[in-house]
Design a protein around this motif. Structure first.
Motif, mmCIF file in Angstrom:
data_model
loop_
_atom_site.group_PDB
_atom_site.id
_atom_site.type_symbol
_atom_site.label_atom_id
_atom_site.label_comp_id
_atom_site.label_asym_id
_atom_site.label_seq_id
_atom_site.Cartn_x
_atom_site.Cartn_y
_atom_site.Cartn_z
ATOM 1 N N ALA A 130 0.841 -1.103 0.102
ATOM 2 C CA ALA A 130 -0.080 -0.040 0.024
ATOM 3 C C ALA A 130 0.853 1.221 0.112
ATOM 4 O O ALA A 130 0.444 2.275 -0.351
ATOM 5 N N GLN A 131 2.111 0.947 0.273
ATOM 6 C CA GLN A 131 3.224 2.322 0.628
ATOM 7 C C GLN A 131 3.706 2.430 -0.946
ATOM 8 O O GLN A 131 3.920 3.667 -1.142
ATOM 9 N N GLU A 240 -4.113 8.943 -10.757
ATOM 10 C CA GLU A 240 -3.798 7.984 -9.737
ATOM 11 C C GLU A 240 -4.959 6.976 -10.137
ATOM 12 O O GLU A 240 -5.951 7.205 -11.117
ATOM 13 N N PRO A 252 -3.416 1.217 -3.763
ATOM 14 C CA PRO A 252 -3.101 2.041 -5.031
ATOM 15 C C PRO A 252 -2.321 1.461 -6.060
ATOM 16 O O PRO A 252 -1.674 0.332 -6.026
ATOM 17 N N ARG A 265 4.008 7.271 -7.317
ATOM 18 C CA ARG A 265 3.838 6.867 -5.945
ATOM 19 C C ARG A 265 2.143 7.038 -5.827
ATOM 20 O O ARG A 265 1.643 7.551 -6.584
ATOM 21 N N PRO A 266 1.576 5.981 -4.743
ATOM 22 C CA PRO A 266 0.574 6.097 -4.421
ATOM 23 C C PRO A 266 -0.188 7.609 -4.237
ATOM 24 O O PRO A 266 0.379 8.294 -3.636
ATOM 25 N N PRO A 268 -3.022 10.838 -3.247
ATOM 26 C CA PRO A 268 -3.711 11.252 -2.088
ATOM 27 C C PRO A 268 -5.182 10.607 -2.022
ATOM 28 O O PRO A 268 -5.395 10.463 -0.953
ATOM 29 N N ARG A 271 -4.974 6.865 -1.025
ATOM 30 C CA ARG A 271 -3.991 6.997 0.440
ATOM 31 C C ARG A 271 -5.452 7.392 1.262
ATOM 32 O O ARG A 271 -5.708 6.565 2.455
ATOM 33 N N ARG A 272 -6.186 8.389 1.064
ATOM 34 C CA ARG A 272 -7.267 8.776 2.104
ATOM 35 C C ARG A 272 -8.303 7.833 2.000
ATOM 36 O O ARG A 272 -8.845 7.370 3.034
ATOM 37 N N ARG A 274 -8.131 4.449 1.519
ATOM 38 C CA ARG A 274 -7.836 3.378 2.338
ATOM 39 C C ARG A 274 -7.936 3.637 3.731
ATOM 40 O O ARG A 274 -8.142 2.849 4.570
ATOM 41 N N GLU A 275 -7.348 4.823 4.160
ATOM 42 C CA GLU A 275 -7.410 5.142 5.626
ATOM 43 C C GLU A 275 -8.917 5.185 6.006
ATOM 44 O O GLU A 275 -9.212 4.751 7.139
#
Ligand code: PDD
Length: 286
Positions: A130-131, A240, A252, A265-266, A268, A271-272, A274-275
């Motif tokens: 995920a990173q 993305e 991502p 890179r993943p 925003p 990432r958001r 996922r969180e």
């Protein structure tokens, strides 16, 4: 310690759980399944998985042999007996043992075969992928046209995944008539100018339980969601991309057919989401 599995009402060591070679799940892929993730010993999106199970069974005319409360009790017992903190429970129901192999369905009173088993997958919520994000290739979608039914006919999905691995990538996005349908075992999304774009529900894709939750959370967070077809070219030019599934949550995607998305890179939005998905799902887990 041998794993304890569920077979037709019994909890057995895995080596003692036996299914007939005549079972239609084995000879005809005449079976449906669900995969539910477990975080902190609790089931994620369980009611959604039960609703889809019922729908898949209904579409194929397989009797649902248990009540939702019985599935829940069995899932919880497998979590308990196998000491699963983070992991998955797999549930499969086939049309049962039809005796001689026959294209005609067996009589309606044939008992369906119900199998459940689980496994530990420590740290699934902290998957390092995920990173960094995953890289996908695209392939023609040659599956049948009832992808909305969650059957165990997964051979092409498996072959697509193998082709991605052989190309040194992580997964495959499937394409039909120029448009992305979904990933080999996940739903596919792109993000352009802040809008989340994903194919609308139809028989062309699996109605992902994670998809439903993520789109709801996106809506609640006032993000723009467009449920529509998108092409591979549109995906390659996206800001993305990401996938969702019960096992990957929100993952991502940073490369499609060799084209790097954004800065590689993943993004925003992924990432958001996922969180939010992990936070909200943990709160609602049962
Ligand atoms: N796969 N599309 C396909 C083809 C899938 O196989 C899956 C799930 C999804 C995502 O659905 P959900 O969000 O309900 O998991 C979409 C599961 C995880 C599997 O086969 O292991």
């Amino acid at each position: 310690m041998s794993r304890i599995v569920y077979l037709n009402g019994e909890y057995l060591p895995e080596t003692e759980a036996k299914v007939s070679i005549f079972d239609r799940g084995f000879v005809m892929a005449d079976a449906v399944y669900e995969v539910t993730s477990i975080l902190d010993g609790k089931l994620i999106d369980f009611p959604g998985h039960m609703a889809r199970l019922q729908r898949s069974l209904g579409e194929l005319g397989i009797r649902n042999p248990l009540a939702d409360a019985e599935y829940l009790a069995a899932h919880r017992r497998l979590i308990e007996e196998n000491g699963i903190t983070d992991g998955m429970i797999y549930l499969q129901i086939s049309r049962g043992n039809g005796g001689d192999r026959d294209f005609v369905f067996p009589p309606e009173d044939t008992p369906p075969t119900v199998v459940m088993f689980g496994w530990n997958k420590p740290g699934i919520a902290d998957n390092p992928q995920a990173q960094t994000g995953i890289r996908v290739i695209t392939l023609p979608d040659i599956r049948w046209h009832r992808r909305d039914i969650k059957t165990v006919q997964l051979l092409f999905s498996s072959m697509a995944k193998m082709q991605a691995k052989a190309a040194g990538k992580d997964d495959a996005w499937l394409v039909e008539d120029g448009f992305v349908t979904e990933g080999s075992s996940n739903n596919a999304y792109i993000v352009k100018n802040g809008a989340i774009i994903t194919r609308a529900l139809s028989n062309d894709i699996l109605h992902g339980i994670t998809r439903a939750a993520v789109l709801r959370f996106a809506d609640e967070a006032q993000m723009t969601v467009e449920e529509r077809n998108f092409t591979v070219d549109e995906a390659k030019a996206a800001d993305e991309a990401f996938i969702t599934s019960a096992s990957a949550f929100v993952m991502p995607v940073v490369e499609i057919d060799g084209a790097t998305l954004g800065d590689g890179r993943p993004g925003p939005v992924a990432r958001r989401l996922r969180e939010i998905y992990l936070d909200e799902s943990r709160k609602a887990a049962i």
